[in-house]
Design an enzyme around this catalytic site. Structure first.
Site, PDB file in Angstrom:
ATOM      1  N   PRO A  89       5.462  19.693  25.309  1.00 28.72           N
ATOM      2  CA  PRO A  89       6.797  20.275  25.459  1.00 28.72           C
ATOM      3  C   PRO A  89       6.753  21.719  25.958  1.00 28.72           C
ATOM      4  O   PRO A  89       7.736  22.251  26.446  1.00 28.72           O
ATOM      5  CB  PRO A  89       7.375  20.217  24.037  1.00 28.72           C
ATOM      6  CG  PRO A  89       6.526  19.240  23.298  1.00 28.72           C
ATOM      7  CD  PRO A  89       5.165  19.317  23.915  1.00 28.72           C
ATOM      8  N   GLU A 116       0.721  17.369  16.036  1.00 25.23           N
ATOM      9  CA  GLU A 116       1.445  18.571  16.459  1.00 25.23           C
ATOM     10  C   GLU A 116       0.807  19.205  17.682  1.00 25.23           C
ATOM     11  O   GLU A 116       1.145  20.326  18.052  1.00 25.23           O
ATOM     12  CB  GLU A 116       1.474  19.586  15.301  1.00 25.23           C
ATOM     13  CG  GLU A 116       2.120  19.057  14.034  1.00 25.23           C
ATOM     14  CD  GLU A 116       3.476  18.414  14.326  1.00 25.23           C
ATOM     15  OE1 GLU A 116       3.679  17.238  13.972  1.00 25.23           O
ATOM     16  OE2 GLU A 116       4.318  19.096  14.953  1.00 25.23           O
ATOM     17  N   ARG A 154       3.817   5.187  42.569  1.00 26.90           N
ATOM     18  CA  ARG A 154       4.744   4.580  43.531  1.00 26.90           C
ATOM     19  C   ARG A 154       4.731   5.345  44.854  1.00 26.90           C
ATOM     20  O   ARG A 154       5.186   4.839  45.881  1.00 26.90           O
ATOM     21  CB  ARG A 154       6.156   4.490  42.985  1.00 26.90           C
ATOM     22  CG  ARG A 154       6.821   5.814  42.670  1.00 26.90           C
ATOM     23  CD  ARG A 154       8.117   5.601  41.937  1.00 26.90           C
ATOM     24  NE  ARG A 154       9.103   4.959  42.773  1.00 26.90           N
ATOM     25  CZ  ARG A 154       9.824   5.591  43.704  1.00 26.90           C
ATOM     26  NH1 ARG A 154       9.642   6.862  43.925  1.00 26.90           N
ATOM     27  NH2 ARG A 154      10.718   4.933  44.406  1.00 26.90           N
ATOM     28  N   ASP A 169      14.210   8.150  48.427  1.00 28.11           N
ATOM     29  CA  ASP A 169      14.422   8.369  46.990  1.00 28.11           C
ATOM     30  C   ASP A 169      15.415   9.495  46.760  1.00 28.11           C
ATOM     31  O   ASP A 169      15.429  10.465  47.505  1.00 28.11           O
ATOM     32  CB  ASP A 169      13.109   8.829  46.347  1.00 28.11           C
ATOM     33  CG  ASP A 169      12.273   7.644  45.899  1.00 28.11           C
ATOM     34  OD1 ASP A 169      12.743   6.515  46.034  1.00 28.11           O
ATOM     35  OD2 ASP A 169      11.151   7.880  45.431  1.00 28.11           O
TER      36      ASP A 169
HETATM   37  N1  LIG Z   1       8.164  16.780  26.589  1.00 30.38           N
HETATM   38  C1  LIG Z   1       6.927  16.298  26.755  1.00 30.38           C
HETATM   39  O1  LIG Z   1       6.414  16.126  27.856  1.00 30.38           O
HETATM   40  C2  LIG Z   1       6.140  15.963  25.523  1.00 30.38           C
HETATM   41  C3  LIG Z   1       4.760  15.863  25.555  1.00 30.38           C
HETATM   42  C4  LIG Z   1       4.049  15.557  24.391  1.00 30.38           C
HETATM   43  C5  LIG Z   1       4.765  15.356  23.223  1.00 30.38           C
HETATM   44  N2  LIG Z   1       4.158  15.059  22.038  1.00 30.38           N
HETATM   45  C6  LIG Z   1       2.745  15.334  21.809  1.00 30.38           C
HETATM   46  C7  LIG Z   1       2.588  16.819  21.654  1.00 30.38           C
HETATM   47  C8  LIG Z   1       3.327  17.480  20.684  1.00 30.38           C
HETATM   48  C9  LIG Z   1       3.200  18.870  20.555  1.00 30.38           C
HETATM   49  C10 LIG Z   1       2.350  19.587  21.411  1.00 30.38           C
HETATM   50  C11 LIG Z   1       1.630  18.891  22.396  1.00 30.38           C
HETATM   51  C12 LIG Z   1       1.750  17.501  22.526  1.00 30.38           C
HETATM   52  N3  LIG Z   1       6.116  15.425  23.210  1.00 30.38           N
HETATM   53  C13 LIG Z   1       6.791  15.746  24.340  1.00 30.38           C
END
Ligand SMILES: NC(=O)c1ccc(NCc2ccccc2)nc1
Length: 246
Positions: A89, A116, A154, A169
């Site tokens: 994230p 986490e 793709r 696209d």
């Molecule tokens: N929004 C995304 O791309 C995304 C990617 C992974 C994820 N969860 C695994 C994770 C949690 C916290 C820190 C690193 C990885 N959630 C959302």
């Protein structure tokens, strides 16, 4: 193109890579997806891949060493150099522009975190780019990896039939897509717009462009702000706006 995925859930990645267009790209030798499980590189008796975070707080973090050994194995599985992309994230937002850049590379290594996340020292030392598939938290990076594999797969030359060609696209030119219609012409839900059945390809192209511009203006003005419109586009959008506001 070759994509190596570091993941605690290889079956999930394999199954998603066997479906549809990406599966076809695989069969045609256009794309190869291989999975590597950090648990296979955990050296303790309990095959641990996670541990508690220093400083307290909820959840667990992925340990450095199993990931580091797993990444080394993935790297040496093929000669081409590959960027290590960590799905998180905290990463750069994935866009079609970024997808096109990734699709042009010979190789990618996708690192999927669970829990986490992973120890920051591993990120600092081994990760080239962090990518986010959207502003939300998932239970793991695997869904993000599957999205990257599909979006990149793709675009591999020969993956799509010419009818599905990726050049038309939406997002290819930074705009949303126009509406689409197929048979029947007359339906209780409505009638196919006249212009699409006119055979006038210039008028059809203009109409589609106007619809793409109009829908982007209505639904995603943020996208519109990012692109410079030609005089012709400005005129089409102006006419759409007048018609909409009339
Ligand atoms: N929004 C995304 O791309 C995304 C990617 C992974 C994820 N969860 C695994 C994770 C949690 C916290 C820190 C690193 C990885 N959630 C959302």
């Amino acid at each position: 193109m070759r994509i190596d995925v570091v993941t605690l859930f290889p079956d999930f990645i394999r199954q998603s890579a066997e479906l549809g267009v990406v599966g076809r790209a695989g069969e045609r030798g256009l794309m190869q997806v291989a999975c590597w499980n950090p648990r296979d590189y955990a050296t303790d008796n309990y095959r641990r891949v996670d541990d508690r975070p220093f400083g307290g707080g909820p959840g667990m973090l992925m340990l450095i060493d199993p990931l580091r050994a797993c990444l080394a194995a993935a790297r040496q599985a093929a000669p081409e150099p590959a960027p290590v992309i960590y799905l998180s994230p905290q990463g750069e937002r994935l866009t079609q522009r970024k997808v096109r850049q990734l699709a042009a590379l010979p190789r990618l290594i996708l690192l999927c975190g669970r829990y986490e996340g992973i120890d920051e020292r591993l990120v600092a030392s081994e990760v080239d780019e962090e990518l986010s598939v959207g502003d939300y938290v998932l239970s793991g990076g695997e869904l993000g990896a599957a999205i990257v594999i599909d979006a990149v797969g793709r675009l591999q030359e020969g993956a799509l039939h010419h009818a599905e060609s990726a050049t038309q696209d939406s997002f290819e030119d930074g705009l949303l897509d126009c509406p689409h219609y197929t048979r029947p012409v007359e339906h209780e839900l409505g009638t196919v717009p006249e212009v699409l059945r006119s055979g006038d390809h210039a008028a059809i192209a203009r109409w589609r462009r106007q619809q793409a511009l109009g829908r982007t203006w209505l639904r995603r003005p943020d996208l519109l702000a990012r692109i410079s419109l030609s005089k012709a586009d400005q005129a089409l959008l102006e006419a759409f706006r007048r018609d909409w506001l009339a």
